[in-house]
Structure formats: structure tokens, C-alpha cells
Design a protein around this motif. Structure first.
Motif, PDB file in Angstrom:
ATOM      1  N   SER A   1      -1.631   0.321   5.912  1.00  0.00           N
ATOM      2  CA  SER A   1      -2.778  -0.567   6.102  1.00  0.00           C
ATOM      3  C   SER A   1      -2.508  -2.016   5.730  1.00  0.00           C
ATOM      4  O   SER A   1      -3.112  -2.916   6.304  1.00  0.00           O
ATOM      5  N   CYS A   2      -1.603  -2.295   4.766  1.00  0.00           N
ATOM      6  CA  CYS A   2      -1.497  -3.681   4.310  1.00  0.00           C
ATOM      7  C   CYS A   2      -0.621  -4.538   5.209  1.00  0.00           C
ATOM      8  O   CYS A   2      -0.752  -5.754   5.237  1.00  0.00           O
TER       9      CYS A   2
ATOM     10  N   HIS B   1       0.515   5.030   4.504  1.00  0.00           N
ATOM     11  CA  HIS B   1      -0.859   4.808   4.911  1.00  0.00           C
ATOM     12  C   HIS B   1      -0.926   3.677   5.918  1.00  0.00           C
ATOM     13  O   HIS B   1      -1.739   3.672   6.821  1.00  0.00           O
TER      14      HIS B   1
ATOM     15  N   CYS C   1      -6.334  -0.443  -0.474  1.00  0.00           N
ATOM     16  CA  CYS C   1      -5.094   0.252  -0.137  1.00  0.00           C
ATOM     17  C   CYS C   1      -5.293   1.758  -0.075  1.00  0.00           C
ATOM     18  O   CYS C   1      -4.437   2.483   0.406  1.00  0.00           O
ATOM     19  N   GLU C   2      -6.373   2.232  -0.605  1.00  0.00           N
ATOM     20  CA  GLU C   2      -6.719   3.665  -0.578  1.00  0.00           C
ATOM     21  C   GLU C   2      -5.831   4.537  -1.449  1.00  0.00           C
ATOM     22  O   GLU C   2      -5.868   5.756  -1.344  1.00  0.00           O
ATOM     23  N   LEU C   3      -5.009   3.945  -2.282  1.00  0.00           N
ATOM     24  CA  LEU C   3      -4.146   4.769  -3.133  1.00  0.00           C
ATOM     25  C   LEU C   3      -4.974   5.614  -4.100  1.00  0.00           C
ATOM     26  O   LEU C   3      -4.667   6.778  -4.335  1.00  0.00           O
TER      27      LEU C   3
ATOM     28  N   CYS D   1       0.819  -1.214   0.000  1.00  0.00           N
ATOM     29  CA  CYS D   1       0.000   0.000   0.000  1.00  0.00           C
ATOM     30  C   CYS D   1       0.852   1.264   0.000  1.00  0.00           C
ATOM     31  O   CYS D   1       0.335   2.365  -0.101  1.00  0.00           O
TER      32      CYS D   1
END
Ligand code: SF4
Ligand code: FES
Lengths: 242, 500
Positions: free
Chosen positions: A45-46, A43, A148-150, A35
Motif C-alpha cells: 500500500s505505501c 500488503h 499501513c494495516e500492520l 508497509c
């Protein structure tokens, strides 16, 4: 003189403000990650980038580098955990690599190969997630989203459009399109947007490209992800003088 | 002499309740999950014979909603034996969707891929799946009647089979990018050409492949000659035929119009434009099988069934446009007054003639500079409906899609080769049951006769059920009350063991 920490026993120099992952990549040391994107704020998260500092574990993409740290990353204990994380991501969505057009260009698949994930590990959940094909030039295949919100970050921070968002929490968390109709055709997304370029997997796709790049010429056919990530890493922290 | 002409009554027994049931499940050395059941009365006379498909996973449903450009790659999941056939048939359908006229390079690269597939599939079938029966006999020692036995007794033949198959797979790898699950063929063309280096690599061995294919035709002929009576009659029945032919009547495995002839050789339709095949071909369903029963509309569901595949193609084309295969065809047609042309076991000989044809075509194409061309894709006016038809190794293969304005597939219909042959295979096993079973004690060797008849068609039940996977074989003999009298299980290497 710059400061240093140790990664798997090797000295790594870092500049003030770098995270452990940024410093490691800039120094040519690969830590698996998914991520994290060099152009965006980490970020975390992963958790693929998890490293060990003594008995503690931490996400190296968000952890600031500090002088004297003794960090472990390339150890079997961590790689086993990373394999499990990749297996969980595969099981949670619908990732049929042989018939996915992102095959060969997909970070999740490339990480799977690099970490030698050979088995499913978990029972596949086969979620039912219809596509959004409403936009004339862009297709969304939610089946492959790893949250991943990228794209959310790219659309908001770079494109200034906020086309994407995550909604729900825990197991129900999912990607949504910011439009009253919920459909991509009712947003102002455009092919040239940053959000079109950042998805590490095969969710946000330019239509009618499909399999036009032959096997052998795709990104990860050439060199493994561990080598490519080092090419992409900025050698200096953002804002530093060359 | 047993009358084998009236097989219709064997589809459904008059009084099934009093009969003993024998199941061959699933049929081995056949892809997918099929089952044969026989109902026998107390004197072991056959009353009912059916080839069933007992499993079904709806691929047509699965692909709904997917973007059309994914289909040519996605459909390869249908089949582990001939994925390239589906890859190409779906691509041809998508050519129509994107309004494409292929560039010479695109068409030739696709043809090369297709001929590679033909070569590897026919080699696999003849040398690996069928040679145990044909070289050792249908009720020979079951411990030997498998590919391991063939390698031990005929090492050269077995080796040629392996290398022919490997060569075909290399042609596929070069054109599609991978031996399985390649991506070479895309809507409107191909994603790569064949480089000079790749061409030279394939040219290196092609003469040898043509030689071995020629020799294989010889083996197939010899087997027929040496067992003339058996080969002429075994599971033989009259059937209408269907296949593609080129505009000049030549065999063309990649493209053409549909030709249908009735069982007496009279032409029903010819050079028929397949893009509206449904005006001539329709599918019937029966409640005892998941596999549909296609038929020629003009003859109706009862009499309109037909046979596709190598035997139909070789006998119904006017000529084969490569010299060695054409010569082999002439010999085949003339042999013993034409007796091989209608024989179920004539399939094997016809298949080898096609393998030779494919090898010759590969050689021809490799010398064609268009393979190195750079115009790979050509796209025109978008259409709503696409139909792609090819002659796959097992016969005519139809892919049919509808795609909406968002580029999503809304409808898909596949009629695969094995499905076309559904009724014909049922006929073949009914004839064999009448020829060999009536009144005799059931043995493994006898049961294998049924399988030999099915295998002549080289059916791919995994395609036909639009499902994936193979299963080990189980044979059960049940009495009229459904009690298990005995059973055998067979592993994929052909060895038998008794079940407790
Ligand atoms: S669509 Fe792609 S970039 Fe966006 S959250 Fe999902 S995986 Fe990440
Ligand atoms: S890369 Fe660090 S948590 Fe994803």
C-alpha cells in the motif's frame, strides 16, 4: 542452483516464492519500504518500495522474483518519487517529530532522513484526530497513522483478536477500533500482543514510557534504517530448508 | 527635572483621537512579536505609551488532550531561546503528577542542565543582544549598532560571548541529549546520567568559563560606572519583586519558595509554597494586549504588579551560595549607595553576576559523583494536579497542569517570566518616553531608547505569547488621521532601510 535477477546492475540470487524485496534484503541490498514487515504477508500500500523494470514500475514487496529481470531501484528518478511519498505522508497527518515519543524509533522519520527529505513539500493538513487514551496501559495517537494495516494484520493473524480495522475509503480512510463503543478499553488488547509491536510510527504506544530512552540510544540513532532493515531480513524464504 | 513618578496616566490617553501615533513594531533583538505604540500630540508631547503583544497562539489549548509525559518535550516548542527552562518547569510539574521524589542523580543532572541554560541565555543576551547598545551608545550610528559592529570593534569580547554560549549549549547537549529539543528531563527524573567521559569533556573548559564570566561582571560594572547618571536613571522606577529563594534565603535558580517584597523592601510573603501560587498571584487582562498582567492578590490589580528576573533575584536573595558570585553581589549591592539595585539598567550587571554563579555551580556539580549515579527515575502516588516553578533566565516561570485518569492533560496554565514583567516593562518605557521624548522630534535613536529599556528585561515575547517566531522590525509614524508620514524597516541584522 538458485535463480538470479539484476538489481541496479548487481546479480541477486533468489529462492522460489520470494518477492523482489525479500530477495534483495536477504542478499544485503536495501530497497526503501514502509508497509512491508518480514513477518507478514506483503500488503503493497505505501509504494515506497517501487522499482522499475524497463519502463514499467511495480511495488517490489508484492512482485514475485523472476529469473532474468533487470530491476532499477537506487536511481534518482525513483528516490525523488519516494521523497514525494514521504512528504505526502508527513503532510497528511500530524507528525511533530521533535515532540513525538516515537522519534528515533520511527520508520517514517528514519526513511525521511535516509531519503534526505529536507522540506515539507506540501501544505500540512493538520487533521483533527483526538487520542484514544481510554485503555489503562495503551494509548492510541491516530494523528500519526499511515494506514499501513500492520496492526490490523498482526491483531487478526497473530493475536487472533481483530482489535483494529480500517474504515472508509480514499481520503476518509482511517483506523478504527473494533468495539461497540469504538474505544480501546472495550477490546481485549494486551501489552504482550503482536499488534503492540508492529506500528512503524507512533500510533500504538505503551503508556508512561514517553521519552525514557535517551537520544543516542534509540533504534535509528545508532544506524540508519537502510542498515537495520538488512539485519531484520530473513535470509531464507519462509518454509525453506536451512 | 521631569516627573517620572506618575506613569499611570500614560497607560491610556485622555483624548486619543487627536494624537499622532508612533509604532515600533515588532521590537527587535527581542524574541517574538511585540509592538510599542506612542501617541503624541502636535507638539510631540507623549500622551500614551503601550507595549502590546499583537499575536497569540494558544499553547495551553494545543496541549489539552496530550499525554502528560509528552509535556516536558512538547513545551519546548514555546521558545527558541530558553526551551530548556520550559522543559524543566514542565518536568517539575509532572514530578508532582507522578508523585515523584527525585533521586540525587536526577536532581543534579537537571540542575546542571538548568545552569547550562542560564549560562548560554545570559551570554547571548549580554554579548549579542545588548552589547551593541551598551558598547556604542543607545543612539549611536545604527549601521554599527549591531553584533557585526561589536565583533569589529571588540573582537575579544564578542568571541568570549560566543564561546560562553557554546559552552552552555554543550552542557545542555550532554544532559538533554541535544542542544535544542532535548529529552533528558522526564516525569520523575531524567533519562540519562553524565558519564565520566562527558564530565571530563565539560571539565576541560570550565575554569575558562568561570574566568570569562568574572570578567563579564567587570565589564557590566564598568559600563555602569562610566555612565553613572544614565545607568542610574534610565527607565528607572520602583517596583515590587518576586522570586524563588532557598530555605536559608540563598539564591536558588532551580527550586525554592516564593519571596515577594514591596517596593520599599518590606517582605510581603516568604518561602511561600508555590504549589498553590494562585492564592497569591492572579492574572489580569487588558483589552489592548494579548499578554496578561499578573499581580499580587493582596495588593490588587492596580498596585500589585511586580518585577521578576536577575535584578530581583540578585537583590532579594540573602546571599549567593558560590563564592565569586557572592562577592560580586556584595559589590553590586554596595555600589554607589546601592543605586544599581533599583536601576533598570542594573539588570545587565545582575545578569552577569548570575552568569558567574551558573558557571561556578557547573564547576561544582561536575565534581559531584552523583552525576554518574544510575538511579534516574523515582515514581510514587499519582496526583491530579502538578505545578512546577523555576527561576528561568528571565525570571520566575510557572507551569501548572491538571491530568485526568486517562493520563491526558485537561488544563494547562503557564505564567512565563516575561508575562510577570509585563506591567514593569510598560512602566519602564513610559519613564523613558517621559525622560527622552517629550517635545522632541522622533528619530531612530530615540526609538531605540524605548527598545533599550525593553531589552533590559530580556523579554521573550515568543514565550509570553506562547507562540513561535520572529519578525523583522517595522517603525511607522502615523499622523492623527492614521496617515503614514514615514516608515523604516529593520532586518534582523540591524540594518535599516526606508520603505516606499
Ligand atoms: S496504527 Fe500504525 S500499524 Fe496500524 S495502520 Fe496505523 S500506522 Fe499502521
Ligand atoms: S513496502 Fe511495498 S508498498 Fe509498502
Amino acid at each position: 542452483m538458485s535463480d538470479t535477477f539484476h538489481l541496479d546492475g548487481v546479480e541477486v540470487k533468489f529462492e522460489h516464492g520470494q518477492t523482489v524485496l525479500q530477495a534483495a534484503l536477504a542478499a544485503g541490498k536495501y530497497i526503501p519500504h514502509l508497509c512491508y514487515h518480514p513477518e507478514f504477508k506483503p500488503h503493497g500500500s505505501c509504494k515506497l518500495c517501487t522499482v522499475k523494470i524497463g519502463s514499467r514500475t511495480a511495488a517490489s514487496c508484492t512482485m514475485p522474483a523472476e529469473t532474468g529481470l533487470e530491476i532499477e531501484s537506487g536511481i534518482e528518478e525513483l528516490n525523488a518519487l519516494r521523497r514525494t511519498l514521504v512528504q505526502m505522508l508527513f503532510a497528511e497527518g500530524n507528525h511533530f517529530c521533535p515532540s513525538c515519543e516515537k522519534s528515533g524509533n520511527c520508520m517514517l522519520q528514519a526513511l525521511g532522513y535516509d531519503l534526505e527529505v529536507h522540506t515539507a513539500g506540501f501544505r500540512h493538513q493538520y487533521p483533527d484526530r483526538p487520542l484514544d487514551a481510554s485503555h489503562p496501559d495503551i494509548l492510541l495517537d491516530f494523528n500519526r497513522c499511515i494506514l499501513c494495516e500492520l496492526c490490523v494484520r498482526a491483531s487478526g493473524e497473530v493475536d487472533g483478536k481483530n482489535v483494529f480495522a480500517l474504515s472508509g475509503r480514499g481520503a476518509t480512510k482511517h483506523l478504527i477500533v473494533n468495539a461497540a463503543s469504538g474505544q480501546l478499553k472495550d477490546t481485549d488488547i494486551a501489552l504482550g500482543d503482536k499488534a503492540m509491536q508492529v506500528c512503524p510510527v507512533g500510533v500504538i504506544l505503551k503508556k508512561r514510557i514517553g521519552f525514557s530512552i535517551p537520544i543516542g540510544e534509540r533504534r535509528y540513532d545508532q544506524r540508519p534504517i537502510s542498515a537495520q532493515a538488512l539485519d531484520d531480513a530473513p535470509r531464507k524464504p519462509a518454509g525453506a530448508k536451512p | 527635572m521631569i516627573d517620572t513618578t506618575n506613569t499611570k496616566s500614560l497607560e491610556t490617553a485622555a483624548h486619543p483621537e487627536n494624537l499622532r501615533r508612533v509604532a515600533i513594531e515588532p521590537v527587535s533583538r527581542v524574541e517574538g512579536h511585540g509592538k510599542v505604540t506612542l501617541l503624541l500630540d502636535e507638539s510631540n508631547r507623549v500622551q500614551q505609551v503601550r507595549l502590546h503583544i499583537v499575536e497569540f497562539r494558544g499553547f495551553e489549548k494545543f496541549i489539552q488532550g496530550r499525554p502528560y509525559w509528552e509535556a516536558p518535550v512538547m513545551v519546548q516548542r514555546l521558545c527558541g531561546i530558553c526551551p530548556v527552562s520550559h522543559h524543566i518547569a514542565a518536568s517539575k510539574a509532572m514530578d508532582m503528577i507522578v508523585g515523584a521524589t527525585l533521586t540525587p542523580t536526577a536532581e543534579k543532572v537537571r540542575r546542571l542542565m538548568h545552569y547550562g541554560q542560564m549560562l548560554q541565555s545570559h551570554a547571548l543576551h549580554f554579548f549579542h543582544l545588548c552589547s551593541p547598545d551598551s558598547l556604542f551608545g543607545f543612539d549611536s550610528d545604527v549601521a554599527k549598532r549591531n553584533i557585526v559592529g561589536v565583533v569589529a570593534a571588540y573582537p575579544d569580547i564578542a568571541k568570549q560571548g560566543v564561546l560562553l554560549r557554546k559552552y552552555g549549549q554543550e552542557v545542555i547537549r550532554v544532559t538533554a541529549g541535544k542542544r535544542v529539543h532535548g529529552t533528558g528531563s522526564i516525569p520523575g527524573g531524567v533519562n540519562k546520567n553524565v558519564s565520566l567521559e562527558e564530565r571530563d569533556y565539560l571539565l576541560k573548559d570550565i575554569d575558562q568559563m568561570v574566568e570569562w564570566s568574572k570578567a563579564a561582571v567587570g565589564i557590566a560594572r564598568q559600563l555602569f560606572e562610566q555612565n553613572l547618571d544614565l545607568y542610574n536613571n534610565f527607565g528607572t522606577f520602583k517596583a515590587h519583586t518576586l522570586n524563588l529563594v532557598r530555605a536559608d534565603g540563598a539564591m536558588d535558580l532551580y527550586h525554592g519558595g516564593l519571596r515577594a517584597r514591596d517596593m520599599d523592601g518590606k517582605t510581603l510573603f516568604d518561602h511561600y509554597d508555590y504549589s498553590h501560587y494562585w492564592d497569591e498571584i492572579f492574572e489580569d487582562v487588558k483589552n489592548w494586549s494579548y499578554m496578561k498582567f499578573p499581580f499580587l492578590r493582596r495588593l490588587g490589580p492596580d498596585d500589585g504588579w511586580y518585577r521578576v528576573g536577575p535584578l530581583s533575584r540578585v537583590t532579594q536573595c540573602d546571599f549567593i551560595p558560590t563564592p565569586l558570585a557572592n562577592q560580586a553581589r556584595k559589590a553590586f549591592m554596595a555600589f554607589n549607595g546601592g543605586s544599581a539595585t533599583g536601576a533598570t539598567l542594573g539588570f545587565h550587571w545582575a545578569r552577569m553576576i548570575e552568569m558567574l554563579h551558573a558557571a561556578e555551580l557547573i564547576r561544582e556539580l561536575l565534581h559531584d559523583p552523583d552525576l554518574q549515579g544510575n538511579e534516574l527515575v523515582n515514581i510514587g502516588q499519582r496526583q491530579e494536579r502538578g505545578v512546577g516553578v523555576i527561576e528561568a533566565p528571565r525570571g520566575t516561570l510557572i507551569h501548572h497542569y491538571k491530568v485526568d485518569e486517562h493520563d491526558q492533560i485537561t488544563r494547562c496554565n503557564l505564567i512565563v517570566s516575561t508575562t510577570h514583567n509585563n506591567q514593569a516593562m510598560n512602566e519602564a518605557i513610559r519613564v523613558v518616553a517621559l525622560q527622552y521624548f517629550d517635545g522632541r522630534e522622533i528619530t531612530e535613536g530615540l526609538l531605540n531608547h524605548i527598545e533599550v529599556a525593553i531589552r533590559a528585561f530580556d523579554p521573550c515575547l515568543s514565550c509570553a505569547t506562547h507562540a513561535l517566531g520572529k519578525m523583522p522590525l517595522e517603525v511607522e509614524v502615523l499622523d492623527a488621521a492614521g496617515e503614514r508620514l514615514s516608515s523604516l524597516s529593520r532586518s534582523s541584522d540591524g540594518t535599516f532601510s526606508a520603505l516606499a
